[in-house]
Design a protein around this motif. Sequence first.
Motif, PDB file in Angstrom:
ATOM      1  N   ILE A   1       6.593  -1.326  -6.530  1.00 13.46           N
ATOM      2  CA  ILE A   1       5.304  -2.126  -6.494  1.00 13.46           C
ATOM      3  C   ILE A   1       5.569  -3.354  -7.426  1.00 13.46           C
ATOM      4  N   LEU A   2       6.111  -3.320  -8.430  1.00 12.13           N
ATOM      5  CA  LEU A   2       6.579  -4.426  -9.200  1.00 12.13           C
ATOM      6  C   LEU A   2       7.504  -5.258  -8.549  1.00 12.13           C
ATOM      7  N   GLU A   3       8.560  -4.733  -7.688  1.00 14.34           N
ATOM      8  CA  GLU A   3       9.451  -5.535  -6.929  1.00 14.34           C
ATOM      9  C   GLU A   3       8.801  -6.527  -5.824  1.00 14.34           C
ATOM     10  N   LEU A   4       7.495  -6.332  -5.513  1.00 11.44           N
ATOM     11  CA  LEU A   4       6.866  -6.899  -4.415  1.00 11.44           C
ATOM     12  C   LEU A   4       6.089  -8.368  -5.065  1.00 11.44           C
TER      13      LEU A   4
ATOM     14  N   TRP B   1      -0.235  -1.529 -13.592  1.00  8.24           N
ATOM     15  CA  TRP B   1      -0.186  -0.734 -12.531  1.00  8.24           C
ATOM     16  C   TRP B   1       0.002   0.889 -12.972  1.00  8.24           C
ATOM     17  N   ILE B   2       0.623   0.965 -14.329  1.00 14.10           N
ATOM     18  CA  ILE B   2       0.902   2.316 -14.794  1.00 14.10           C
ATOM     19  C   ILE B   2      -0.456   2.832 -15.364  1.00 14.10           C
TER      20      ILE B   2
ATOM     21  N   LEU C   1       0.845  -1.280   0.083  1.00 22.01           N
ATOM     22  CA  LEU C   1       0.126   0.235  -0.003  1.00 22.01           C
ATOM     23  C   LEU C   1       0.669   1.307  -0.054  1.00 22.01           C
ATOM     24  N   ASP C   2       1.885   1.191   0.531  1.00 28.73           N
ATOM     25  CA  ASP C   2       2.875   2.297   0.780  1.00 28.73           C
ATOM     26  C   ASP C   2       3.412   2.764  -0.702  1.00 28.73           C
ATOM     27  N   ALA C   3       3.864   1.681  -1.486  1.00 32.06           N
ATOM     28  CA  ALA C   3       4.390   1.720  -2.597  1.00 32.06           C
ATOM     29  C   ALA C   3       3.149   2.378  -3.642  1.00 32.06           C
ATOM     30  N   TYR C   4       2.019   1.806  -3.482  1.00 34.68           N
ATOM     31  CA  TYR C   4       1.062   2.137  -4.308  1.00 34.68           C
ATOM     32  C   TYR C   4       0.835   3.622  -3.912  1.00 34.68           C
ATOM     33  N   ARG C   5       0.522   4.043  -2.810  1.00 32.83           N
ATOM     34  CA  ARG C   5       0.389   5.418  -2.374  1.00 32.83           C
ATOM     35  C   ARG C   5       1.344   6.435  -2.691  1.00 32.83           C
ATOM     36  N   ALA C   6       2.523   6.010  -2.986  1.00 26.53           N
ATOM     37  CA  ALA C   6       3.686   6.757  -3.346  1.00 26.53           C
ATOM     38  C   ALA C   6       3.857   7.085  -4.983  1.00 26.53           C
TER      39      ALA C   6
END
Length: 111
Positions: free
Chosen positions: A27-30, A56-57, A16-21
């Motif tokens: 995100i993809l690394e997760l 995701w883009i 969620l933090d990566a998404y919010r940022a």
Amino acid sequence: MTTVSFDPMAAAIDWLDAYRAGDIEAILELYAEDAVVHCGCSGATISGRKALRAYWIDRLRKYPAGTLDDLNPSHNDGTMISYITDTGVMRALIAFDAAGRIKMLDCSPLH
């Protein structure tokens, strides 16, 4: 039940933090290499790195994530997370592999 060497709840917060940022690379690394996303908004099933990146883009542009709404453990070492977007509350069920990478994400609006 499998023994995990990571915290699924913390991993969901990292997502969620990566998404919010808006950090596409984080995100993809997760995600695991063979990860699958089931998107309840569009009815699409997304797999493969190129398709995940495109998903995701588009998602980051159209549906940025806001604040955390709720977080709970789920069966099989997964996590159920809900978060607020401009279009309402979204819910995501996240399942992880043994290395702590997302192997499946199933998201949909919370009705």
